[in-house]
Structure formats: structure tokens, C-alpha cells
Design a protein around this motif. Structure first.
Motif, PDB file in Angstrom:
ATOM      1  N   ALA A 230       4.903  49.292  -7.581  1.00 10.18           N
ATOM      2  CA  ALA A 230       3.998  48.475  -6.791  1.00 10.18           C
ATOM      3  C   ALA A 230       2.746  49.208  -6.730  1.00 10.18           C
ATOM      4  N   ASP A 231       1.632  48.310  -6.769  1.00 14.58           N
ATOM      5  CA  ASP A 231       0.421  48.853  -6.297  1.00 14.58           C
ATOM      6  C   ASP A 231       0.317  49.780  -5.169  1.00 14.58           C
ATOM      7  N   PRO A 232       0.061  50.725  -5.242  1.00 16.93           N
ATOM      8  CA  PRO A 232       0.146  51.697  -4.068  1.00 16.93           C
ATOM      9  C   PRO A 232      -0.779  51.434  -2.816  1.00 16.93           C
ATOM     10  N   HIS A 233      -1.964  50.829  -3.351  1.00 15.38           N
ATOM     11  CA  HIS A 233      -2.797  50.412  -2.347  1.00 15.38           C
ATOM     12  C   HIS A 233      -2.491  49.129  -1.476  1.00 15.38           C
ATOM     13  N   GLY A 234      -1.390  48.600  -1.523  1.00 18.87           N
ATOM     14  CA  GLY A 234      -0.754  47.532  -0.676  1.00 18.87           C
ATOM     15  C   GLY A 234      -0.711  47.929   0.627  1.00 18.87           C
ATOM     16  N   ALA A 235      -0.962  46.730   1.471  1.00 16.58           N
ATOM     17  CA  ALA A 235      -1.171  47.154   2.836  1.00 16.58           C
ATOM     18  C   ALA A 235       0.056  47.370   3.596  1.00 16.58           C
ATOM     19  N   MET A 236       1.298  47.249   2.921  1.00 21.22           N
ATOM     20  CA  MET A 236       2.758  47.191   3.426  1.00 21.22           C
ATOM     21  C   MET A 236       3.700  47.823   2.328  1.00 21.22           C
ATOM     22  N   PRO A 237       4.826  48.238   2.683  1.00 22.18           N
ATOM     23  CA  PRO A 237       5.666  48.534   1.823  1.00 22.18           C
ATOM     24  C   PRO A 237       6.015  47.410   0.469  1.00 22.18           C
ATOM     25  N   PRO A 238       6.347  47.935  -0.540  1.00 23.20           N
ATOM     26  CA  PRO A 238       6.342  46.957  -1.758  1.00 23.20           C
ATOM     27  C   PRO A 238       7.021  45.626  -1.279  1.00 23.20           C
ATOM     28  N   HIS A 239       6.335  44.593  -1.680  1.00 26.36           N
ATOM     29  CA  HIS A 239       6.937  43.249  -1.300  1.00 26.36           C
ATOM     30  C   HIS A 239       6.388  42.154  -2.222  1.00 26.36           C
ATOM     31  N   SER A 240       4.923  41.985  -2.185  1.00 28.47           N
ATOM     32  CA  SER A 240       4.493  40.978  -2.868  1.00 28.47           C
ATOM     33  C   SER A 240       4.399  41.115  -4.544  1.00 28.47           C
ATOM     34  N   THR A 241       5.161  40.614  -5.179  1.00 24.39           N
ATOM     35  CA  THR A 241       5.582  40.959  -6.589  1.00 24.39           C
ATOM     36  C   THR A 241       4.238  40.524  -7.382  1.00 24.39           C
TER      37      THR A 241
END
Length: 273
Positions: A230-241
Motif C-alpha cells: 500500500a502507498d505509505p502516504h495513505g491517511a489510514m491503514p491499508p484499505h483503498s486498493t
């Protein structure tokens, strides 16, 4: 990323069953209905829609909640702005009678409206049928829409309803038993259902995918991505594939998963390989 003014999308309204929602449309060719996740039709969702459009499809995005084109990521909206955007969309969903959040084995009331939208777009756009892609709270909508034989490509990206607070909720999806039986019959006749999730995602639990594999058999193609992809810059834990946690670089697992989705649309709706 900043707000996306989306000038390449036409804005219309669609009314059926006494319900009206705005829809965004772009492109030409067979229709694909893309139903956004919370907080709504963000710039990442618009980018995903453009990739579908660029295949040679008409992409149609119903606006069920949120502010179109707004980037709610903290890097763009700020921490407070991000929280407020998510909260507004969440409240909108919670108070709406169109979403079933907790009940097991029950289709959300908005799904018949989405089926009507898919039928209208098929008549308008032509082609062999329609694609449907749902994400997070709307992930199961694509499965429920597939009771209509015009829906040829249902894609479930991190389907998160019912909210998995109990084992029974985690071992189910927001589709009624009768409607799931219809989809299972279609699967036995050749329909493919594609599902995507990150391996550690508790919002789209592994038990839900196991349930779908039991009910749909080999017709349910499960893509389970390592959290590390997952993109580490996401605002939450890995979710939006396919959106916020997508790393759209060749060789990356999330990029390959997106290509698998696009290839299914290309093959089933455009007849190309």
C-alpha cells in the motif's frame, strides 16, 4: 494532490423510484458504473474513472455523498479539514435510509436505483452490457447489481458492509440471500466476480472473502494484496486498493491489481484482449 475541478465530466441528474442523485459522465462506449467510497468522488476516484474511460468506456459516477473533486487527504485539506470531510460524509451515510450498515444478509435500499441507472446507461451507451465497481461501503453494491443480467463485470473493491463488529457480520456481505442466489446462478453460467482487499484490512475482513468463495466458487476471483504494497502516504491503514493506497507504478502489486480490473472490463465489455 489538490482538488480536481473535473472539467472533463458532464454533470447530470438521474431520477428513478422517487429518488434523484447527481451523476458524472465521461467518455463513450459501454458503460461502467463506478460507485465511490467515503468521503466521496475524490481526485483519486476521478483518476480511476479516467483510466476506465480511457479503455473506450463511458464511465458514470453516481454522487451519493461528499463533495465532488475535493481532496480530503490531510496533506491537502489539513488534519482538521480531512476529519471534517470524513465526518460529513459519514454522517450523511449514517442518517440516510439508502444504506444498510449493520444488518447481515440485507441489500441496501439504494441498490435498485443503481440497477436502474445501469439499465438506463446500457440503453444509452449500447455494447454487450455494463460494468459495476463499488468500493468500501459501496463494494457490495456491485455484487447486488449483478442480479441484472446486463451487469457483466462486477468488481468489489474492499467491500466493507455490513460493518464487521461480530463474527456473523464478518462472514456475510450486504446482499440478501435471494439476490446472492441469483448471482451464484449467474456465476455457474460464466459470470466472474472480482474482489480486492489488503490482507490485514479489518474493514473488509478475510472472512467475507472466504464466504464469497464458498457461495460463488471459482467464479469469485479474490485479489488479496500484502499490506506492505500500500502507498505509505495513505491517511489510514491499508484499505483503498484502487485509490488512496494505490501505487500506480508497473511492477507494484496494487498497479497489477488495477490492471487486472481494467483487463476484465476490456475483455468482457469491449471484446478485446
Amino acid at each position: 494532490m489538490t482538488d480536481d475541478p473535473h472539467p472533463d465530466f458532464a454533470r447530470e441528474s438521474f431520477t428513478r423510484r422517487g429518488v434523484t442523485h447527481e451523476v458524472l459522465r465521461s467518455g463513450s462506449g459501454p458503460a461502467v458504473i463506478v460507485v465511490a467510497e467515503v468521503p466521496g468522488v475524490t481526485p483519486r476516484v476521478l483518476d480511476l474513472a479516467r483510466q476506465v474511460r480511457n479503455l473506450g468506456c463511458t464511465v458514470v459516477l453516481p454522487v451519493l455523498f461528499g463533495r465532488v473533486g475535493h481532496d480530503a487527504h490531510p496533506d491537502s485539506a489539513g488534519q482538521l479539514g480531512s476529519v471534517l470531510s470524513m465526518a460529513r460524509a459519514g454522517v450523511s451515510v449514517c442518517v440516510s435510509r439508502e444504506f444498510t450498515l449493520l444488518a447481515t444478509a440485507r441489500t441496501s435500499p439504494v441498490v435498485p436505483w443503481l440497477r436502474d441507472l445501469a439499465a438506463a446507461e446500457h440503453q444509452r451507451c449500447g455494447g454487450p452490457g455494463v460494468g459495476a465497481l463499488g468500493m468500501c461501503l459501496t463494494g457490495g453494491f456491485a455484487l447486488a447489481m449483478a442480479t441484472d443480467e446486463r451487469v457483466l463485470v462486477p468488481v468489489l473493491a474492499q467491500p466493507s458492509l455490513p460493518l464487521g463488529l461480530t463474527p456473523a457480520q464478518r462472514r456475510s456481505i450486504d446482499v440478501s440471500p435471494d439476490e446472492l442466489a441469483v448471482v451464484a446462478q449467474r456465476c455457474a453460467a460464466g459470470l466472474t466476480v472480482l474482489g480486492l482487499r489488503f490482507a490485514g484490512d479489518r474493514l473488509a475482513p478475510r472472512e467475507r472473502f472466504a464466504f464469497l468463495q464458498r457461495r460463488l466458487g471459482d467464479a469469485f476471483v479474490a485479489i488479496q494484496l500484502p499490506d506492505s504494497s500500500a502507498d505509505p502516504h495513505g491517511a489510514m491503514p491499508p484499505h483503498s486498493t484502487l485509490t488512496e493506497h494505490l501505487v500506480d507504478t508497473p511492477g507494484e502489486p496494487t498497479h497489477d491489481a488495477l490492471q487486472q480490473v481494467l483487463d476484465l472490463f476490456r475483455t468482457r465489455l469491449l471484446g478485446s484482449t
